[in-house]
Each structure stands twice: as C-alpha cells, then as structure tokens.
Design a protein around this motif. Structure first.
Motif, PDB file in Angstrom:
ATOM      1  N   ILE A 154      37.037  36.316  48.090  1.00 15.74           N
ATOM      2  CA  ILE A 154      38.208  37.346  48.032  1.00 15.74           C
ATOM      3  C   ILE A 154      39.128  37.003  49.264  1.00 15.74           C
ATOM      4  N   ASP A 163      45.029  39.713  49.452  1.00 17.38           N
ATOM      5  CA  ASP A 163      44.970  40.095  48.006  1.00 17.38           C
ATOM      6  C   ASP A 163      44.874  41.577  47.849  1.00 17.38           C
ATOM      7  N   PRO A 164      45.643  42.375  47.529  1.00 16.40           N
ATOM      8  CA  PRO A 164      45.325  43.818  47.177  1.00 16.40           C
ATOM      9  C   PRO A 164      44.587  43.806  46.158  1.00 16.40           C
ATOM     10  N   ASP A 165      44.348  43.101  45.028  1.00 10.95           N
ATOM     11  CA  ASP A 165      43.670  43.269  43.963  1.00 10.95           C
ATOM     12  C   ASP A 165      42.484  42.837  44.078  1.00 10.95           C
ATOM     13  N   LYS A 166      42.141  42.296  45.183  1.00  8.83           N
ATOM     14  CA  LYS A 166      40.474  41.435  45.409  1.00  8.83           C
ATOM     15  C   LYS A 166      40.287  40.741  44.219  1.00  8.83           C
ATOM     16  N   LYS A 167      40.701  39.838  43.769  1.00  8.46           N
ATOM     17  CA  LYS A 167      40.524  39.031  42.718  1.00  8.46           C
ATOM     18  C   LYS A 167      39.608  37.742  43.182  1.00  8.46           C
ATOM     19  N   ARG A 219      38.315  34.350  43.832  1.00  5.28           N
ATOM     20  CA  ARG A 219      38.910  33.006  43.643  1.00  5.28           C
ATOM     21  C   ARG A 219      38.334  31.913  43.974  1.00  5.28           C
TER      22      ARG A 219
END
Ligand code: NAP
Length: 635
Positions: A616, A620-624, A626
């Motif tokens: 992560i 990234d505020p969405d903590k997607k 990757r």
C-alpha cells in the motif's frame, strides 16, 4: 473424643473445660493436677518451670490422653505454651485443640481476682512471651462469656460431624496447602488422592491423620466415600496436573456427580482446553470453573491470588469460600475476582506465568551482569537488590532472589552449585503460541521462553563454549555508575514485560468478548501471587485511565528517561559477551514500538518483488493494494 484446652494462666481453661464437661458429659481434667510435687513447690514459690521440669509431666499427660481416649474421651485443660509440648500431648490422632487467647490486661485482672491458686500473677508475662501461636485448632477470644465460648465449641463440633463444604482432589504441593488453608479458615474440607496400588496408597487419609490438629480436615481414600461426605451441590477442586490427567479425572467423576455439582480445575490448564471442557460439562449439567491459582506452596497455604472463570452463577456459589482463603490486597480486599466466562481465568493465569518467566529472566540477566561484569559476589548483589527494593522496585521475585544469593554452602554459595538448565511446564510456551496466533508482538516474554529452551541444551552449550573460547569480560567503567544504569534498565525491562503480557490479554479478551477488567486483574495480582510488586500496584490505577501501558504519562516520562540506560546496558553487556535475551528484546520492542517510520516498507517491497503480495502506498488515502513489476525497473 479428646479436647485439649490451651492458653496462658487467666485465660479461663478450667472454667471453659468444666462447663464443656457438663454439656458433653465428658470428664474434665486439669493438667496442673498431674504435676509432680517438685513442680508444684517451684510454682508456689514463683519459680518458673524449665523444660526439664516439664518433661515427666507432659509424658504423664500423653499417656493419660491415650488412656482417656480408650475409655470414651475427656476434656483436658493444659497451658501447652510451646509447640514442642503440644507435640508430646498429641499421642492419638483426632484431638480437638481449643486455644484460648486474650489481651494481657484482661488476663492480669482475672489473675488478680483469683484466690487459693498457686500461680503467681508475675509469671503471666513470661507465659505470654513463651506462647507459640499454633496454626491449627480452634482459636477463641476469651473476652466473650464462658457460655458463649462453650457454645462456639459445640457449634464447631457439630460442623465436624456435618458434611464437608468443599472437596479437594490431588494431595500434591498445592492441594495439601489449599486444604490446610481452608480448614484453618473454618471451612470443613474433604480431601482425596488417587489410589495407585503399591505406590500411592492412603495418601489422603494419611495426610489428614498427620494433620489431626486441623479438625475440619477429613481424608478419604475411596472416591465414593469422599463424594458422599460433600454437601450438595458438591464443590470439588481438582489440584492435579494439566492435560490428560484432568480429562481422565473428569470422566471418572462424571457418572458419580449430580446435576448442579461444581467442578473446579485449579491447576494450570491451557485455556483452550478449559473452553472445550466448559462447553462439554455444561451439556452434562455440571458447573465447571476453570480457575487460576498463584502463589506457589506458601501462597496456597497462607493466601493465594485466585482467578476463577466459568459461569458467574457457579462462581457465586464458591466465592464465599475462596474469599476466606485468598490473600488480601492493601485495602484488605481478597485477591480474588470473577475473571470472565469459560477459560478466561486459566488464560490470565497463563499470562501471569508468562510475565513471571520474563521477570525471572530479566532478574537473572541483571544478576549475571553484576556477578561477572561488575565482579560483585552474591552477598554484594543481594545487598544491591535489597536496596532496589526500597528505591521503587519492590517485588516478590527480587526479594526471593536476594534470599537465594545469601545462602552459603561450605565455603561457597548454594546458587553456584545449581545446574544452569531451566525447566518449564507449559504456560510460558502456551502464551507465546497464543500471542503468535493472535498477532500480538511478544518479543520480551517470548525470549524468556527461548532462553529456558537454550539453557536446557547444556551439553551442546558446553561444547560450543570451548570451541568459541567463550568467557565473560569484566566492565572497566565506574561500578556505581553502571549499577545506576542497570537499575533503570531493569526497571524499564520490567515495564515492557508487563506491557507485553497485558497487551496479549487485551487482544484475546477482545477476540473472545470476555471484557476483562485489567485494573481488577492487576489488583488481584498485588498480593499472594508470584509477580506482586510496586509496579503491579501502580497498574491498578493506570488501567483505570488507559489500557495501554506505554501511553500513560508517568510511564512515558520514565521510559524516556530510562531508554538510554537500557540501550547502554544492553550494548555494554553484548560487547562483553553476555547473552541478554529479555533485556535486548525489551530494547528492540520499545524502539520498534515508538518508531514512526519503520523498516517494514522494505519487507513489503521484497514480498511484492518475489511473490506479488502487493503493498500500500503512503500517499494513497484509499489504501489500495498495488503491485509493481520490479523486474521491469531492473531492466
Ligand atoms: P504435584 O505436587 O505434582 O501434585 C500433583 C497431584 O496430582 C498429586 O496429588 C498426584 O497424585 C496427582 N496426580 C498426578 N497425576 C494424576 C492423575 N493422572 N490423575 C489424578 N491425580 C493425579 O503438583 P502441584 O504442584 O500440587 O500442582 C497441581 C496443579 O496446580 C498443576 O496443574 C500445577 O501446574 C498447578 N500449580 C502449581 C503451582 C506450584 O507452585 N506448585 C502453582 C500454581 C498452580 P500422586 O501423588 O498419586 O502422584
């Protein structure tokens, strides 16, 4: 039945004995009437008798007691000031001892009012000084009227013939001590031990016989007799080894128990086994209480810390008895609390023992540094530990370590003759396993378990020590200064040890929804148990405000101040070839916990590189999750 009524002059032995004789129809005898003439003359002149004078008199009484027992019983009034005198009188099992005790002014007043008696009131002081208080028998306060006292004795006798209130299975170290503790606190208790032909025979009845000064204690060698003697619902405490022994014992008991009976497992069972047994026994209609007990042999005898789980309704049925035998905290409250459902009592006992492992290892490391780094001898180390007791570090384990270091043998010390292979029974390892299962960082306490495992490889260690030419190197720096650093380093390690243990309790409590009360847990660990300390007393307050030890402002203040002491001591020790598993783990744990940007970004990148495990991004505020094709970058 033989009653012996003891006490100093003026306590009312003859009055109580005569009244008791009227009510029971047993003949009354005054021991003074059996003194040889020479003794009577001495006493009339106000000359105290010595033990040499008393021997023939006590031996006569001992013979008489056996004679009276054969003819139906008697009541004897006898001062029996010393335990050695009482031992001589104990010529038969089952004597009922009644000890009369009162304040000196009251006794003096009574003696002054006496007429026609050869006892000189001046001898009272010497008698009170000689009196050795027995830890058995029936103790009565003589400020009550003779009628009240005799009624108390008769009620007491009635309870002797009545069913026992509590049963204990397992007459090992803990079972015996708890049984005596209960009997002494007025609980009629029946005991039983397994029968193994040719090996374990008459253990329980023999134990009760050997402790005939505890009239409320009854021993049974037959399980049916034992169970028949218990009042309903039966309250049965198992004090036997954890594991299959408990399951086997439960299966043996089940056909003999009634619905509603209460079975208590007071050993160190693994809490997951206790969860399983709780469900199993609930289906059978048996109230099961998995219960931790701490304090070792002495604690069990004088007052342990008690941690019962199970159903609260069952707990309420046994709590009045447990309250009587538990240790007391600073405010006089019993070190006993209902912990929570199922195996939660065994769970916290397991963590208690895990903290105990950590504390023991941290102290062992500290002593080692003093002994071989600072070149202090055991007596000097004991002195330092005793000083620390008064400098905010008071604990039972520090205290007993000082005691241990002071024991001399021939020209050396006993501690130097003890093989350095540490044993363990399971609770430390189970805690580690539970911490791993619940993703709880547990480094300091897990190292205490590993250190014991490493210690047990003595042969391998000895061989490697030669191959590596290992030897401790003494510190060159200032002794006084190092001791100051060491004290703070130990103090901080101790905080980390407790933090590890309480964090594990919080995580598991949340997972099982047990709602453990950490302030209350700390409170029942302030006395009776092995990890009692001033830190534990502080935690009682701390947990009223937070459940995170390292977030408490006083702890933050101290940890900031002592962090450099701990890193210094660990560095110094490692550089001088000392293994400091718990202290160094505590350092790493603390540093790991207070670092914002840790090295774990590298771990995540490595995982993603070789296994496409994803990572992560910080931005990234969405903590997607990757994935990066790291090979492309390489090209
Ligand atoms: P212990 O001295 O070894 O005594 C064990 C008792 O259990 C003995 O009476 C023994 O009887 C009996 N026993 C052994 N195997 C049995 C079996 N298969 N079935 C029925 N009875 C059996 O042990 P302890 O120190 O009293 O400890 C008892 C429990 O309390 C253990 O779970 C222990 O971990 C826990 N505990 C101990 C301490 C401590 O400081 N010692 C402190 C807290 C908790 P025999 O005499 O016939 O062998």
């Amino acid at each position: 039945m033989i009653f012996i009524i003891t006490g100093v002059s003026g306590s009312g032995k003859s009055t109580i004995g005569s009244l008791l004789s009227k009510k029971t129809n047993l003949p009354f005898f005054d021991a003074d009437d059996f003194h040889p003439k020479a003794n009577v003359e001495k006493m009339t002149q106000g000359i105290p008798l010595d033990d040499h004078d008393r021997m023939p008199w006590l031996n006569t009484l001992s013979d008489k007691i056996a004679e009276w027992e054969n003819s139906g019983g008697a009541i004897l009034a006898c001062s029996a000031l010393k335990e050695s005198y009482r031992q001589i009188l104990q010529s038969i099992p089952g004597i009922v001892w009644v000890h009369l005790k009162g304040e000196k002014p009251l006794l003096e007043e009574r003696l002054q009012n006496r007429k026609n008696h050869y006892m000189n009131p001046g001898l009272l002081t010497s008698q009170l000084e000689t009196w050795e208080d027995p830890d058995y028998g029936f103790h009565l306060d003589v400020s009550n009227t003779p009628e009240e006292l005799v009624n108390e004795i008769l009620n007491h006798m009635e309870s002797l013939n009545a069913p026992s209130h509590f049963g204990i299975i397992g007459m090992g170290v803990m079972g015996k001590s708890l049984a005596l503790n209960m009997a002494e606190k007025g609980v009629p208790v029946a005991v039983y031990n397994r029968y193994v032909s040719g090996k374990e025979e008459k253990i329980a009845s023999g134990f009760a016989e050997a402790n005939s000064g505890f009239p409320l204690l009854k021993g049974f060698d037959d399980i049916n007799d034992f169970l028949s003697n218990l009042e309903s619902p039966r309250k049965i405490l198992l004090m036997i080894p954890a594991g299959t022994a408990i399951d086997t014992q439960i299966e043996q008991l089940l056909p003999l128990l009634n619905q509603g009976d209460i079975l208590i497992d007071g050993g160190n069972s693994f809490f997951e086994d206790s969860n399983r047994r709780s469900e199993y026994l609930e289906k059978k209609g048996i109230n099961f209480i998995p219960m931790g007990v701490s304090g070792g042999e002495e604690g069990a005898r004088k007052g342990p810390s008690i941690m019962p789980g199970g159903e609260i309704k069952s707990y309420e049925l046994i709590s009045p008895y447990l309250k009587k035998i538990a240790a007391k905290d600073k405010l006089g409250k019993a070190c006993l609390t209902y912990v929570g459902p199922q195996g939660s009592g065994h769970f916290i006992k397991m963590v208690h023992n895990s903290i105990e492992y950590g504390e023991m290892q941290a102290i062992a490391e500290t002593v080692h540094l003093m002994r071989y780094g600072l070149k202090l001898n055991p007596l000097e180390i004991a002195k330092v530990l005793r000083e620390w007791q008064h400098e905010g570090l008071k604990s039972y384990l520090l205290e007993i370590t000082a005691d241990i270091l002071e024991v001399k043998e021939n020209n050396g010390f006993l501690v130097d003759m003890i093989l350095d292979e540490a044993a363990q029974k399971g609770t430390g390892g189970w805690s580690l396993k539970t911490a791993i299962q619940n993703h709880v960082p547990y480094s300091a306490l897990s190292e205490a378990v590993t250190a014991r495992q490493l210690s047990a490889k003595k042969k391998e260690r000895s061989e490697l020590a030669k191959l590596y030419n290992h030897r401790f190197r003494a510190f060159a720096d200032d002794k006084v200064l190092i001791l100051e650093h060491l004290k703070n380093a130990y103090a901080l390690t101790r905080i980390i040890n407790h933090e590890n243990g309480f964090n594990l309790m919080k995580e598991v409590s949340d997972n099982f929804q047990w709602k453990l009360d950490f302030s209350e847990i700390a409170r029942i660990w302030t006395n009776g148990c092995i990890i009692r300390s001033t830190l534990m007393e502080e935690l009682v307050q701390l947990f009223q405000n937070t459940d995170q030890i390292l977030q408490d402002k006083n702890i933050i203040h101290r940890a900031k101040e002592w962090k450099s002491d701990l890193t210094y001591i660990v560095g110094l020790g490692l550089q001088h070839d000392f293994a400091l598993p718990v202290m160094s783990a505590a350092t790493n744990y603390l540093l790991g916990k207070i670092i914002d940007d840790s090295s774990a970004n590298i771990i995540q990148a490595q995982r993603d590189y070789f296994g496409a495990h994803t990572y992560i991004r910080k931005d990234d505020p969405d903590k997607k999750p990757r994935h990066t094709d790291w090979i492309t970058y390489k090209k």
